[in-house]
Design a protein around this motif. Structure first.
Motif, PDB file in Angstrom:
ATOM      1  N   GLY A 309       0.770  -1.231   0.000  1.00 36.69           N
ATOM      2  CA  GLY A 309       0.000   0.000   0.000  1.00 36.69           C
ATOM      3  C   GLY A 309       0.799   1.278   0.000  1.00 36.69           C
ATOM      4  O   GLY A 309       0.245   2.363   0.191  1.00 36.69           O
ATOM      5  N   LYS A 310       2.107   1.203  -0.223  1.00 37.56           N
ATOM      6  CA  LYS A 310       2.925   2.405  -0.253  1.00 37.56           C
ATOM      7  C   LYS A 310       4.228   2.117  -0.985  1.00 37.56           C
ATOM      8  O   LYS A 310       4.603   0.949  -1.174  1.00 37.56           O
ATOM      9  CB  LYS A 310       3.217   2.894   1.156  1.00 37.56           C
ATOM     10  CG  LYS A 310       3.994   1.899   2.005  1.00 37.56           C
ATOM     11  CD  LYS A 310       4.114   2.321   3.455  1.00 37.56           C
ATOM     12  CE  LYS A 310       4.795   3.638   3.626  1.00 37.56           C
ATOM     13  NZ  LYS A 310       5.024   3.990   5.045  1.00 37.56           N
ATOM     14  N   MET A 311       4.901   3.178  -1.402  1.00 34.39           N
ATOM     15  CA  MET A 311       6.212   3.049  -2.024  1.00 34.39           C
ATOM     16  C   MET A 311       7.247   3.711  -1.120  1.00 34.39           C
ATOM     17  O   MET A 311       7.471   4.922  -1.169  1.00 34.39           O
ATOM     18  CB  MET A 311       6.222   3.711  -3.412  1.00 34.39           C
ATOM     19  CG  MET A 311       7.607   3.783  -4.068  1.00 34.39           C
ATOM     20  SD  MET A 311       8.541   2.237  -4.038  1.00 34.39           S
ATOM     21  CE  MET A 311       7.594   1.272  -5.207  1.00 34.39           C
ATOM     22  N   PRO A 312       7.902   2.917  -0.253  1.00 29.17           N
ATOM     23  CA  PRO A 312       8.846   3.487   0.701  1.00 29.17           C
ATOM     24  C   PRO A 312      10.243   3.747   0.134  1.00 29.17           C
ATOM     25  O   PRO A 312      11.031   4.469   0.754  1.00 29.17           O
ATOM     26  CB  PRO A 312       8.915   2.419   1.797  1.00 29.17           C
ATOM     27  CG  PRO A 312       8.672   1.139   1.058  1.00 29.17           C
ATOM     28  CD  PRO A 312       7.702   1.474  -0.040  1.00 29.17           C
ATOM     29  N   LEU A 313      10.572   3.146  -1.019  1.00 29.88           N
ATOM     30  CA  LEU A 313      11.928   3.275  -1.554  1.00 29.88           C
ATOM     31  C   LEU A 313      12.276   4.739  -1.791  1.00 29.88           C
ATOM     32  O   LEU A 313      11.486   5.494  -2.353  1.00 29.88           O
ATOM     33  CB  LEU A 313      12.078   2.484  -2.856  1.00 29.88           C
ATOM     34  CG  LEU A 313      11.912   0.964  -2.772  1.00 29.88           C
ATOM     35  CD1 LEU A 313      12.099   0.337  -4.154  1.00 29.88           C
ATOM     36  CD2 LEU A 313      12.895   0.354  -1.769  1.00 29.88           C
ATOM     37  N   ARG A 314      13.486   5.127  -1.359  1.00 30.39           N
ATOM     38  CA  ARG A 314      13.968   6.487  -1.526  1.00 30.39           C
ATOM     39  C   ARG A 314      15.344   6.459  -2.178  1.00 30.39           C
ATOM     40  O   ARG A 314      16.124   5.528  -1.993  1.00 30.39           O
ATOM     41  CB  ARG A 314      14.065   7.192  -0.168  1.00 30.39           C
ATOM     42  CG  ARG A 314      12.721   7.374   0.524  1.00 30.39           C
ATOM     43  CD  ARG A 314      11.842   8.361  -0.219  1.00 30.39           C
ATOM     44  NE  ARG A 314      10.566   8.583   0.464  1.00 30.39           N
ATOM     45  CZ  ARG A 314       9.468   7.899   0.212  1.00 30.39           C
ATOM     46  NH1 ARG A 314       9.471   6.920  -0.704  1.00 30.39           N
ATOM     47  NH2 ARG A 314       8.346   8.158   0.859  1.00 30.39           N
TER      48      ARG A 314
END
Length: 345
Positions: A309-314
């Motif tokens: 439910g999210k895109m945490p990659l930075r």
């Protein structure tokens, strides 16, 4: 020889064999996610790390003897453990491997071989009650890194403030949103990265628990995607770490790395030590893969984004280098040489 001495010798041999066999036992009965079976975070030591090597192919056993020896020689290594994931490997082979690695080790750190409870790639991230260190080095059985670079990478991991959270490693990749297809892809950029590969990656031991035991149904579904794809456990671990930190990983340079599994190796005749750079090793490494591999990895990113439910990659930029030990490769007379030799006669 007296009967008493003979009995003692036989007992010692039998005990030794029993210990080796025990270290190879199936661990399916252990309750990995039971916190009461795991050491407390406060009790983990920070001056050393545990090496967890993913082993599968019997053809790489000879390489393992070299690789484990380098790790065991480091005073910063508490233990070297080969996590064997091939269920078809005979127990006798692993007993012999465990024995040979132990007696041939040039270092003081103990080396052991443990058969994984399954062939799932998720098993390399199971929390283990015998890990006594705050950091673990996750690595493959075909990556040979020089000892100074191993220590340098560990020092960088320890230096990430008072509570090191970021992943630290040698091999970087990236995610990206393809605006045409409006989907995530797996790629490489010359100036930024967001994913570190488990070929060589330092991380908090606590992340083993977060990967395997936390996250509820969403993480369970993400782990099932790893099993279905037979790939991408490293990408999922990057999701876990980025979700905890809110920042990207840390890429470090190495003085010399030998990748025995690289497709560019030519039957062992042209295996060369080479410099790792974001624009160099990474781009060449990706170009040596089939497009299907990159597409599958992109599909993993898309699916992990969906189920979590999210895109945490930075993104992170640049890399940490040892300014004294590291050199780049430059071209001279049609050959690659260390750059400081470029101007020599």
């Amino acid at each position: 020889m007296t009967t008493g001495k003979l009995v003692c010798i036989l007992f010692a041999v039998a005990s030794s064999h029993f210990l080796i066999v025990t270290s190879l036992r199936l661990l399916s009965g252990d309750h990995y996610c039971d916190r009461t079976h795991l050491p407390s975070t406060e009790s983990l030591r920070s001056d050393q790390f545990t090496v967890l090597i993913n082993g599968y192919s019997e053809s790489r056993i000879r390489i393992l003897q070299t690789v484990t020896g380098v790790y065991a020689s480091s005073p910063s290594v508490a233990a070297v453990v080969v996590l064997w994931g091939n269920p078809n490997t005979p127990s006798e082979t692993l007993v012999e491997l465990s024995h040979n690695l132990s007696i041939s080790s040039p270092g003081d750190a103990p080396i052991s071989v443990i058969r994984q409870p399954s062939s799932s790639l998720n098993a390399r991230f199971l929390p283990r009650p015998w890990i006594s260190t705050r950091a673990v080095l996750i690595c493959d059985d075909d990556i040979e890194v020089d000892s100074k670079s191993i220590q340098f990478a560990f020092n960088i991991w320890k230096s990430r403030s008072n509570n090191p959270e970021q992943l630290v490693g040698l091999f970087a990749r990236s995610h990206e949103l393809d605006l045409t297809s409006r989907s995530w892809i797996y790629t490489v950029h010359p100036d930024r990265y967001s994913i570190l590969l488990t070929k060589f990656m330092f991380m908090k031991t606590e992340y083993l628990y977060h990967y395997s035991c936390a996250g509820g149904e969403s993480m369970a579904e993400a782990r099932s995607i790893v099993d279905e794809m037979r790939n991408c456990e490293d990408i999922l671990m990057n999701f876990v770490a980025a979700n905890k930190t809110g920042v990207g990983p840390v890429l470090v340079g190495a003085k010399s790395v030998r990748d025995w599994g690289d497709a560019r190796n030519d039957g062992g005749r042209r295996r060369q030590r080479r410099e790792l750079t974001v624009a160099g090793e990474v781009s060449v490494g990706l170009s040596s893969r089939k497009k299907g591999h990159r597409k599958n990895r992109g599909d993993c990113i898309k699916e992990f984004h969906r189920v979590l439910g999210k895109m945490p990659l930075r993104y992170s930029y640049g890399k940490m280098v040892d300014s004294i030990g590291e050199q780049g490769l430059c071209e001279k007379n049609g050959k690659l040489v260390f750059c400081d030799q470029q101007l020599s006669n």
